[in-house]
Design an enzyme around this catalytic site. Structure first.
Site, PDB file in Angstrom:
ATOM      1  N   THR A  55      71.121 -12.252  -5.920  1.00 49.56           N
ATOM      2  CA  THR A  55      69.899 -12.970  -5.541  1.00 49.56           C
ATOM      3  C   THR A  55      69.671 -14.190  -6.438  1.00 49.56           C
ATOM      4  O   THR A  55      69.924 -14.139  -7.637  1.00 49.56           O
ATOM      5  CB  THR A  55      68.685 -12.022  -5.674  1.00 49.56           C
ATOM      6  N   GLU A  96      67.585  -4.591  -2.334  1.00 53.48           N
ATOM      7  CA  GLU A  96      68.718  -4.067  -1.544  1.00 53.48           C
ATOM      8  C   GLU A  96      68.527  -4.318  -0.052  1.00 53.48           C
ATOM      9  O   GLU A  96      68.947  -3.520   0.777  1.00 53.48           O
ATOM     10  CB  GLU A  96      68.891  -2.564  -1.777  1.00 53.48           C
ATOM     11  N   THR A 132      65.289  -6.173   2.452  1.00 55.68           N
ATOM     12  CA  THR A 132      63.895  -5.784   2.704  1.00 55.68           C
ATOM     13  C   THR A 132      63.820  -4.860   3.931  1.00 55.68           C
ATOM     14  O   THR A 132      64.754  -4.778   4.736  1.00 55.68           O
ATOM     15  CB  THR A 132      63.006  -7.019   2.965  1.00 55.68           C
TER      16      THR A 132
HETATM   17  P1  TGC Z   1      76.979 -12.143   8.269  1.00 55.47           P
HETATM   18  O1  TGC Z   1      77.534 -13.417   8.869  1.00 55.47           O
HETATM   19  O2  TGC Z   1      76.356 -11.165   9.172  1.00 55.47           O
HETATM   20  O3  TGC Z   1      78.154 -11.413   7.467  1.00 55.47           O
HETATM   21  C1  TGC Z   1      79.007 -12.087   6.576  1.00 55.47           C
HETATM   22  C2  TGC Z   1      80.240 -11.233   6.401  1.00 55.47           C
HETATM   23  O4  TGC Z   1      79.884  -9.992   5.805  1.00 55.47           O
HETATM   24  C3  TGC Z   1      80.197  -8.904   6.693  1.00 55.47           C
HETATM   25  N1  TGC Z   1      79.099  -7.944   6.558  1.00 55.47           N
HETATM   26  C4  TGC Z   1      79.243  -6.813   5.876  1.00 55.47           C
HETATM   27  N2  TGC Z   1      80.298  -6.278   5.260  1.00 55.47           N
HETATM   28  C5  TGC Z   1      80.126  -5.097   4.640  1.00 55.47           C
HETATM   29  N3  TGC Z   1      78.929  -4.460   4.625  1.00 55.47           N
HETATM   30  C6  TGC Z   1      77.842  -4.973   5.226  1.00 55.47           C
HETATM   31  N4  TGC Z   1      76.671  -4.325   5.167  1.00 55.47           N
HETATM   32  C7  TGC Z   1      77.967  -6.195   5.898  1.00 55.47           C
HETATM   33  N5  TGC Z   1      77.117  -6.993   6.591  1.00 55.47           N
HETATM   34  C8  TGC Z   1      77.823  -8.055   6.985  1.00 55.47           C
HETATM   35  C9  TGC Z   1      80.292  -9.527   8.061  1.00 55.47           C
HETATM   36  O5  TGC Z   1      81.097  -8.753   8.911  1.00 55.47           O
HETATM   37  C10 TGC Z   1      80.910 -10.863   7.719  1.00 55.47           C
HETATM   38  O6  TGC Z   1      82.275 -10.637   7.444  1.00 55.47           O
HETATM   39  P2  TGC Z   1      83.384 -11.748   7.785  1.00 55.47           P
HETATM   40  O7  TGC Z   1      84.683 -11.121   7.450  1.00 55.47           O
HETATM   41  O8  TGC Z   1      83.225 -12.061   9.262  1.00 55.47           O
HETATM   42  O9  TGC Z   1      83.062 -12.936   6.921  1.00 55.47           O
HETATM   43  O10 TGC Z   1      75.999 -12.576   7.105  1.00 55.47           O
HETATM   44  P3  TGC Z   1      74.582 -13.284   7.130  1.00 55.47           P
HETATM   45  O11 TGC Z   1      74.655 -14.443   6.208  1.00 55.47           O
HETATM   46  O12 TGC Z   1      74.143 -13.536   8.547  1.00 55.47           O
HETATM   47  O13 TGC Z   1      73.634 -12.225   6.419  1.00 55.47           O
HETATM   48  C11 TGC Z   1      73.533 -10.944   6.882  1.00 55.47           C
HETATM   49  C12 TGC Z   1      72.418 -10.148   6.137  1.00 55.47           C
HETATM   50  C13 TGC Z   1      71.081 -10.805   6.281  1.00 55.47           C
HETATM   51  C14 TGC Z   1      72.369  -8.805   6.793  1.00 55.47           C
HETATM   52  C15 TGC Z   1      72.795  -9.963   4.668  1.00 55.47           C
HETATM   53  O14 TGC Z   1      73.004 -11.157   4.016  1.00 55.47           O
HETATM   54  C16 TGC Z   1      71.821  -9.103   3.908  1.00 55.47           C
HETATM   55  O15 TGC Z   1      72.035  -7.894   3.872  1.00 55.47           O
HETATM   56  N6  TGC Z   1      70.743  -9.668   3.240  1.00 55.47           N
HETATM   57  C17 TGC Z   1      69.907  -8.904   2.329  1.00 55.47           C
HETATM   58  C18 TGC Z   1      70.277  -9.276   0.902  1.00 55.47           C
HETATM   59  C19 TGC Z   1      70.232  -8.100  -0.028  1.00 55.47           C
HETATM   60  O16 TGC Z   1      70.229  -6.954   0.371  1.00 55.47           O
HETATM   61  N7  TGC Z   1      70.263  -8.385  -1.320  1.00 55.47           N
HETATM   62  C20 TGC Z   1      70.311  -7.363  -2.299  1.00 55.47           C
HETATM   63  C21 TGC Z   1      70.593  -7.943  -3.664  1.00 55.47           C
HETATM   64  S1  TGC Z   1      71.094  -6.721  -4.855  1.00 55.47           S
HETATM   65  C22 TGC Z   1      69.706  -5.821  -5.166  1.00 55.47           C
HETATM   66  O17 TGC Z   1      68.693  -5.948  -4.588  1.00 55.47           O
HETATM   67  C23 TGC Z   1      69.868  -4.819  -6.232  1.00 55.47           C
HETATM   68  S2  TGC Z   1      68.478  -3.887  -6.581  1.00 55.47           S
HETATM   69  C24 TGC Z   1      69.243  -2.742  -7.538  1.00 55.47           C
HETATM   70  C25 TGC Z   1      68.397  -1.691  -8.117  1.00 55.47           C
HETATM   71  O18 TGC Z   1      67.676  -1.935  -9.110  1.00 55.47           O
HETATM   72  O19 TGC Z   1      68.520  -0.528  -7.648  1.00 55.47           O
HETATM   73  P1  FAD Z   2      62.760 -13.365   0.734  1.00 60.19           P
HETATM   74  O1  FAD Z   2      64.169 -13.338   1.198  1.00 60.19           O
HETATM   75  O2  FAD Z   2      62.155 -14.678   0.364  1.00 60.19           O
HETATM   76  O3  FAD Z   2      61.861 -12.681   1.855  1.00 60.19           O
HETATM   77  C1  FAD Z   2      60.446 -12.794   1.876  1.00 60.19           C
HETATM   78  C2  FAD Z   2      59.941 -12.155   3.171  1.00 60.19           C
HETATM   79  O4  FAD Z   2      60.520 -12.839   4.294  1.00 60.19           O
HETATM   80  C3  FAD Z   2      60.362 -10.687   3.296  1.00 60.19           C
HETATM   81  O5  FAD Z   2      59.324  -9.950   3.872  1.00 60.19           O
HETATM   82  C4  FAD Z   2      61.552 -10.736   4.254  1.00 60.19           C
HETATM   83  O6  FAD Z   2      61.719  -9.528   4.980  1.00 60.19           O
HETATM   84  C5  FAD Z   2      61.151 -11.895   5.154  1.00 60.19           C
HETATM   85  N1  FAD Z   2      62.319 -12.509   5.793  1.00 60.19           N
HETATM   86  C6  FAD Z   2      63.327 -13.196   5.209  1.00 60.19           C
HETATM   87  N2  FAD Z   2      64.227 -13.585   6.118  1.00 60.19           N
HETATM   88  C7  FAD Z   2      63.797 -13.107   7.315  1.00 60.19           C
HETATM   89  C8  FAD Z   2      64.303 -13.164   8.658  1.00 60.19           C
HETATM   90  N3  FAD Z   2      65.459 -13.745   8.944  1.00 60.19           N
HETATM   91  N4  FAD Z   2      63.564 -12.583   9.619  1.00 60.19           N
HETATM   92  C9  FAD Z   2      62.387 -11.945   9.335  1.00 60.19           C
HETATM   93  N5  FAD Z   2      61.858 -11.865   8.098  1.00 60.19           N
HETATM   94  C10 FAD Z   2      62.571 -12.436   7.103  1.00 60.19           C
HETATM   95  N6  FAD Z   2      68.921  -8.792  -6.657  1.00 60.19           N
HETATM   96  C11 FAD Z   2      70.166  -8.780  -7.222  1.00 60.19           C
HETATM   97  O7  FAD Z   2      71.034  -9.557  -6.841  1.00 60.19           O
HETATM   98  N7  FAD Z   2      70.464  -7.912  -8.222  1.00 60.19           N
HETATM   99  C12 FAD Z   2      69.571  -7.028  -8.713  1.00 60.19           C
HETATM  100  O8  FAD Z   2      69.879  -6.239  -9.607  1.00 60.19           O
HETATM  101  C13 FAD Z   2      68.255  -7.034  -8.158  1.00 60.19           C
HETATM  102  N8  FAD Z   2      67.293  -6.205  -8.664  1.00 60.19           N
HETATM  103  C14 FAD Z   2      65.996  -6.329  -8.238  1.00 60.19           C
HETATM  104  C15 FAD Z   2      64.991  -5.611  -8.886  1.00 60.19           C
HETATM  105  C16 FAD Z   2      63.660  -5.738  -8.488  1.00 60.19           C
HETATM  106  C17 FAD Z   2      62.590  -5.023  -9.205  1.00 60.19           C
HETATM  107  C18 FAD Z   2      63.349  -6.562  -7.373  1.00 60.19           C
HETATM  108  C19 FAD Z   2      61.938  -6.673  -6.886  1.00 60.19           C
HETATM  109  C20 FAD Z   2      64.332  -7.277  -6.736  1.00 60.19           C
HETATM  110  C21 FAD Z   2      65.672  -7.182  -7.161  1.00 60.19           C
HETATM  111  N9  FAD Z   2      66.678  -7.950  -6.586  1.00 60.19           N
HETATM  112  C22 FAD Z   2      67.958  -7.944  -7.119  1.00 60.19           C
HETATM  113  C23 FAD Z   2      66.358  -8.934  -5.572  1.00 60.19           C
HETATM  114  C24 FAD Z   2      66.156  -8.353  -4.169  1.00 60.19           C
HETATM  115  O9  FAD Z   2      67.364  -7.976  -3.603  1.00 60.19           O
HETATM  116  C25 FAD Z   2      65.448  -9.428  -3.329  1.00 60.19           C
HETATM  117  O10 FAD Z   2      64.117  -9.483  -3.809  1.00 60.19           O
HETATM  118  C26 FAD Z   2      65.462  -9.106  -1.851  1.00 60.19           C
HETATM  119  O11 FAD Z   2      66.779  -9.200  -1.325  1.00 60.19           O
HETATM  120  C27 FAD Z   2      64.542 -10.030  -1.041  1.00 60.19           C
HETATM  121  O12 FAD Z   2      64.672 -11.352  -1.422  1.00 60.19           O
HETATM  122  P2  FAD Z   2      63.384 -12.235  -1.798  1.00 60.19           P
HETATM  123  O13 FAD Z   2      62.574 -11.465  -2.767  1.00 60.19           O
HETATM  124  O14 FAD Z   2      63.878 -13.575  -2.195  1.00 60.19           O
HETATM  125  O15 FAD Z   2      62.555 -12.324  -0.471  1.00 60.19           O
END
Ligand code: TGC
Ligand code: FAD
Length: 391
Positions: free
Chosen positions: A138, A370, A372
């Site tokens: 992120t 991980e 939203t």
């Molecule tokens: P999109 O074009 O759909 O996909 C790009 C490429 O990725 C592949 N793919 C996946 N592969 C494995 N697992 C998945 N779940 C996958 N989803 C998609 C897809 O097939 C494609 O592959 P290729 O070979 O064709 O290039 O990508 P997009 O840009 O449209 O985005 C899709 C979206 C929105 C679902 C994705 O970016 C997403 O999941 N966004 C949410 C971001 C997120 O979850 N961030 C988390 C950050 S880490 C964190 O929060 C840690 S907290 C830790 C803690 O304290 O516990």
């Molecule tokens: P945004 O992406 O700005 O979203 C804001 C709002 O818009 C949300 O309600 C979302 O659902 C909505 N939204 C966005 N796009 C769309 C769409 N296409 N359609 C409809 N609604 C949409 N990240 C890491 O990489 N590593 C970590 O270790 C990590 N740890 C974290 C720990 C904590 C305590 C927190 C709070 C976050 C952490 N994160 C980490 C980040 C986390 O993964 C992001 O906060 C999360 O992915 C959402 O991103 P954002 O906060 O920028 O919200």
């Protein structure tokens, strides 16, 4: 209250687990009772991360549990990993977060995409907790859309030059290594291992959180950081790399959230039998019973969903949209149960004498990180319609 914990199991899911699963569960539960519960409320009130627990989790073998023994890990199945996450999050989501990041977001990518040298160098130390890791995906301007990230690497011949910033990173300032995702000159996402102390790399802490207060969250700032070439993860290119790591972490969170929900439900049920109003236990009122019955129903559904998801993962059959469904459902379920439990406790529910408000505040992060709640809905929507709402 903690020692009185009576975890709900209305559909006898216990019978679905092996003896080994039950032994693992009981050892983690005992550790949470002994080491986490006595200190966690104070740590959260003081906004401090109990670092000694990381070492203890390493000693107990709670990191990288699904990675083979040859790398110093326990080599357990994925159901075991899930059970561990449930027990840790019953203690506190911060503790589960630390274990999730270490196991799924740091050890998993090194194991899956790393060179043999990288695996030998980092995995055994991460397994014991001697080394702590974090995961930088992120950015300040890119949360839900990591594919648009700005962080960049440039190939400078004998090294890469890394520039950019990551935000909201769990374990940022306490980490010895960061697994960081950045785009190369061709716009292709690559994974890098960035070691603490390297020139140009800083990790400022994010202060003033009302959620996950026993976990460190912060930034990762890269200002012309020279990354040795051997620190790139050689076996992955593209956004699917970090997303594969997220599949593993989201799987664990789906299990973990049940632990927080069970703790809230158990606390509220006990309190409702003890607390009297209008000369009767509040458990006797229909409205309280409605809350408790609905909570138990939702916990039971989540337990069955995760058990099945674990089975599919152990058989290598689970797909990412199934994990999204479980993460979304279970975290939302836990958050709703925390809110309803808080109501049952009345004013007492807002105090640190009970774990509910702490779980409630933690779960507000868990429903956002991980992916939203809404992003996971759109992942399901994409999977069932074939139409991407993101593109
Ligand atoms: P999109 O074009 O759909 O996909 C790009 C490429 O990725 C592949 N793919 C996946 N592969 C494995 N697992 C998945 N779940 C996958 N989803 C998609 C897809 O097939 C494609 O592959 P290729 O070979 O064709 O290039 O990508 P997009 O840009 O449209 O985005 C899709 C979206 C929105 C679902 C994705 O970016 C997403 O999941 N966004 C949410 C971001 C997120 O979850 N961030 C988390 C950050 S880490 C964190 O929060 C840690 S907290 C830790 C803690 O304290 O516990
Ligand atoms: P945004 O992406 O700005 O979203 C804001 C709002 O818009 C949300 O309600 C979302 O659902 C909505 N939204 C966005 N796009 C769309 C769409 N296409 N359609 C409809 N609604 C949409 N990240 C890491 O990489 N590593 C970590 O270790 C990590 N740890 C974290 C720990 C904590 C305590 C927190 C709070 C976050 C952490 N994160 C980490 C980040 C986390 O993964 C992001 O906060 C999360 O992915 C959402 O991103 P954002 O906060 O920028 O919200």
């Amino acid at each position: 209250m903690a020692t009185q914990y009576n975890p709900p199991d209305y559909y006898l899911t216990d019978e679905l687990f092996s003896d080994e699963h039950k032994i693992i569960r009981s050892s983690v539960r005992d550790w949470v009772n002994k080491s986490v519960l006595p200190i966690i409320e104070d740590a959260c009130q003081k906004h401090e991360c109990p670092l000694h627990l990381i070492k203890e989790m390493g000693e107990l073998g709670l990191f990288g549990t699904f990675i083979p023994e040859k790398y110093g890990c326990p080599g357990l199945d994925h159901t075991s990993y899930g059970i561990i996450m449930t027990e840790l999050e019953r203690g506190d989501s911060s503790i589960r977060s630390t274990a999730s990041v270490q196991s799924s977001l740091v050890m998993y990518p090194i194991f899956k995409f790393g060179s043999e040298e990288q695996k030998q160098k980092y995995l055994p130390k991460l397994a014991t907790g001697e080394m702590v890791g974090c995961f930088g995906l992120t950015e300040p301007n890119h949360g839900s859309d990591p594919g648009n990230m700005d962080t960049k690497i440039e190939d400078k011949g004998d090294h890469y030059l890394l520039n950019g910033a990551k935000m909201w990173i769990t374990n940022s300032s306490i980490a010895d290594i960061a697994v960081v995702w950045a785009k190369d000159e061709n716009g292709i996402i690559r994974g890098l291992i960035v070691e603490k102390g390297i020139t140009g790399f800083s990790a400022p802490i994010t202060k003033g959180k009302w959620s996950l207060r026993a976990s460190v969250t912060g930034e990762l700032v890269f200002d012309n950081v020279k990354i040795p070439k051997e620190n790139i993860l050689p076996n992955i290119k593209g956004l699917k790399g970090p997303l594969m790591c997220l599949n593993s972490a989201r799987y664990g969170i789906a299990w973990g959230a049940i632990g927080a929900a069970m703790d809230c439900y158990d606390t509220a049920l006990r309190y409702s039998k003890e607390r009297k109003q209008f000369n009767k236990p509040i458990a006797s009122f229909q409205l309280t019973q409605k809350k408790l019955a609905e909570m138990l129903t939702e916990i039971t559904k989540a337990q069955l969903l995760t058990w099945r998801m674990g089975k599919l993962k152990d058989e290598n059959k689970v797909f990412s949209a199934q994990i999204s469904m479980a993460k979304r459902n279970n975290v939302n379920m836990a958050l709703n149960i925390a809110r309803e439990s808080r109501q049952i406790l009345g004013a007492m529910g807002i105090t640190g004498d009970f774990p509910i408000m702490r779980h409630l505040m933690n779960l507000e992060s868990v429903i956002t990180y991980e992916g939203t709640h809404d992003i996971h809905l759109l992942i399901t929507g994409f999977d069932i319609t074939g139409e991407s709402a993101f593109a």
